[in-house]
Scaffold this active site. Structure first.
Site, PDB file in Angstrom:
ATOM      1  N   CYS A 191      41.165  21.244  34.782  1.00 59.39           N
ATOM      2  CA  CYS A 191      41.193  19.617  35.254  1.00 59.39           C
ATOM      3  C   CYS A 191      41.018  19.510  36.768  1.00 59.39           C
ATOM      4  CB  CYS A 191      42.679  19.127  34.962  1.00 59.39           C
ATOM      5  SG  CYS A 191      43.876  19.122  35.990  1.00 59.39           S
ATOM      6  N   GLU A 192      40.272  18.577  37.267  1.00 57.07           N
ATOM      7  CA  GLU A 192      39.980  18.190  38.665  1.00 57.07           C
ATOM      8  C   GLU A 192      41.004  17.359  39.278  1.00 57.07           C
ATOM      9  OE1 GLU A 192      36.161  16.203  38.375  1.00 57.07           O
ATOM     10  OE2 GLU A 192      37.266  14.224  38.250  1.00 57.07           O
ATOM     11  N   HIS A 193      41.940  16.877  38.624  1.00 55.46           N
ATOM     12  CA  HIS A 193      43.066  16.191  39.187  1.00 55.46           C
ATOM     13  C   HIS A 193      44.345  17.274  39.632  1.00 55.46           C
ATOM     14  CE1 HIS A 193      41.695  12.989  36.623  1.00 55.46           C
ATOM     15  NE2 HIS A 193      41.300  12.912  37.605  1.00 55.46           N
ATOM     16  N   HIS A 194      44.560  18.230  38.972  1.00 55.55           N
ATOM     17  CA  HIS A 194      45.840  19.355  39.212  1.00 55.55           C
ATOM     18  C   HIS A 194      45.124  20.670  39.476  1.00 55.55           C
ATOM     19  CE1 HIS A 194      47.321  15.874  36.968  1.00 55.55           C
ATOM     20  NE2 HIS A 194      48.290  15.890  37.698  1.00 55.55           N
ATOM     21  N   GLN A 223      38.053  15.860  30.946  1.00 50.57           N
ATOM     22  CA  GLN A 223      37.531  16.264  29.630  1.00 50.57           C
ATOM     23  C   GLN A 223      36.199  15.217  29.212  1.00 50.57           C
ATOM     24  OE1 GLN A 223      40.667  17.381  26.646  1.00 50.57           O
ATOM     25  NE2 GLN A 223      39.212  16.436  25.000  1.00 50.57           N
ATOM     26  N   HIS A 245      46.059  20.292  27.878  1.00 52.38           N
ATOM     27  CA  HIS A 245      46.015  20.326  29.187  1.00 52.38           C
ATOM     28  C   HIS A 245      47.301  20.990  29.679  1.00 52.38           C
ATOM     29  CE1 HIS A 245      42.406  17.753  29.975  1.00 52.38           C
ATOM     30  NE2 HIS A 245      42.650  17.833  28.637  1.00 52.38           N
ATOM     31  N   CYS A 289      48.072  20.644  32.490  1.00 51.56           N
ATOM     32  CA  CYS A 289      49.000  19.946  33.444  1.00 51.56           C
ATOM     33  C   CYS A 289      49.689  18.752  32.889  1.00 51.56           C
ATOM     34  CB  CYS A 289      47.958  19.093  34.316  1.00 51.56           C
ATOM     35  SG  CYS A 289      46.691  18.168  33.595  1.00 51.56           S
TER      36      CYS A 289
HETATM   37 ZN   LIG Z   1      45.453  17.488  35.288  1.00 51.78          ZN
END
Ligand SMILES: [Zn+2]
Length: 178
Positions: free
Chosen positions: A71-74, A112, A140, A142
């Site tokens: 995931c690009e956030h975490h 996603q 996920h 995260c």
């Molecule tokens: Zn994430």
């Protein structure tokens, strides 16, 4: 990346001289290079001309394609399966190529929803199909290891293009991947 991983490990409060960690920055850099190798690939390279003429207009389905992304956030993994369907109009794609396209986009920092749409749009462009459907179901890390710590939630995203926007075609696809 190796020096940057060394800094990260130090910032965590670890001792880089500790025997178990001596080669970790190097190994982590190599692992991350592998996990993001999709940035170095192109659609042309991945498809490599594996498009074949076909007179069949029946739905082609490749289901349960294993998927590993981050995931690009975490920058934590999300892991699951992709199901892909398309309606050929004269051209079919080599079987393994669908999985390779999924892999190329998965091996990048992703969300996603975007991953589903990149896969669908690429298959549409390459095959000039009458429609493409992509469903991704993934867990996920995260969400599982941090934040809400929900262990069993599965995220499901879909992207329906062309004829798959019609109810009957979509239903046929959904029943075939079940
Ligand atoms: Zn994430």
């Amino acid at each position: 990346m190796k020096d940057l991983f060394a800094q990260i490990i130090q910032q965590m409060g670890e001792d880089l001289e500790r025997p178990g960690l001596v080669d970790t920055p190097q190994r982590a850099a190599k692992a991350y290079q592998y996990l993001t190798k999709g940035y170095a690939q192109t659609v042309e390279e991945v498809v490599n001309g594996a498009l074949f003429p076909s007179s069949s207009e029946d739905m082609v389905i490749v289901k349960d394609i294993e998927l590993y992304s981050m995931c690009e956030h975490h920058m934590l993994p999300f892991i699951g399966k992709a199901h892909v369907g398309y309606l050929p109009q004269g051209k079919v794609l080599g079987l393994s190529k669908v999985a390779r396209i999924v892999d190329m986009y998965s091996r990048r920092l992703q969300i996603q929803e975007e991953l589903s749409s990149q896969i669908a749009n690429t298959i549409m462009d390459v095959t000039e199909a009458a429609g493409v459907a992509v469903i991704i179901e993934a867990k996920h890390l995260c969400m599982m290891m941090r934040g809400v710590e929900k262990q069993n939630s599965l995220m499901r995203t879909s992207c329906m293009l062309g004829q798959f926007r019609e109810e009957a075609t979509r239903m046929e696809f959904l029943s075939l991947i079940k």
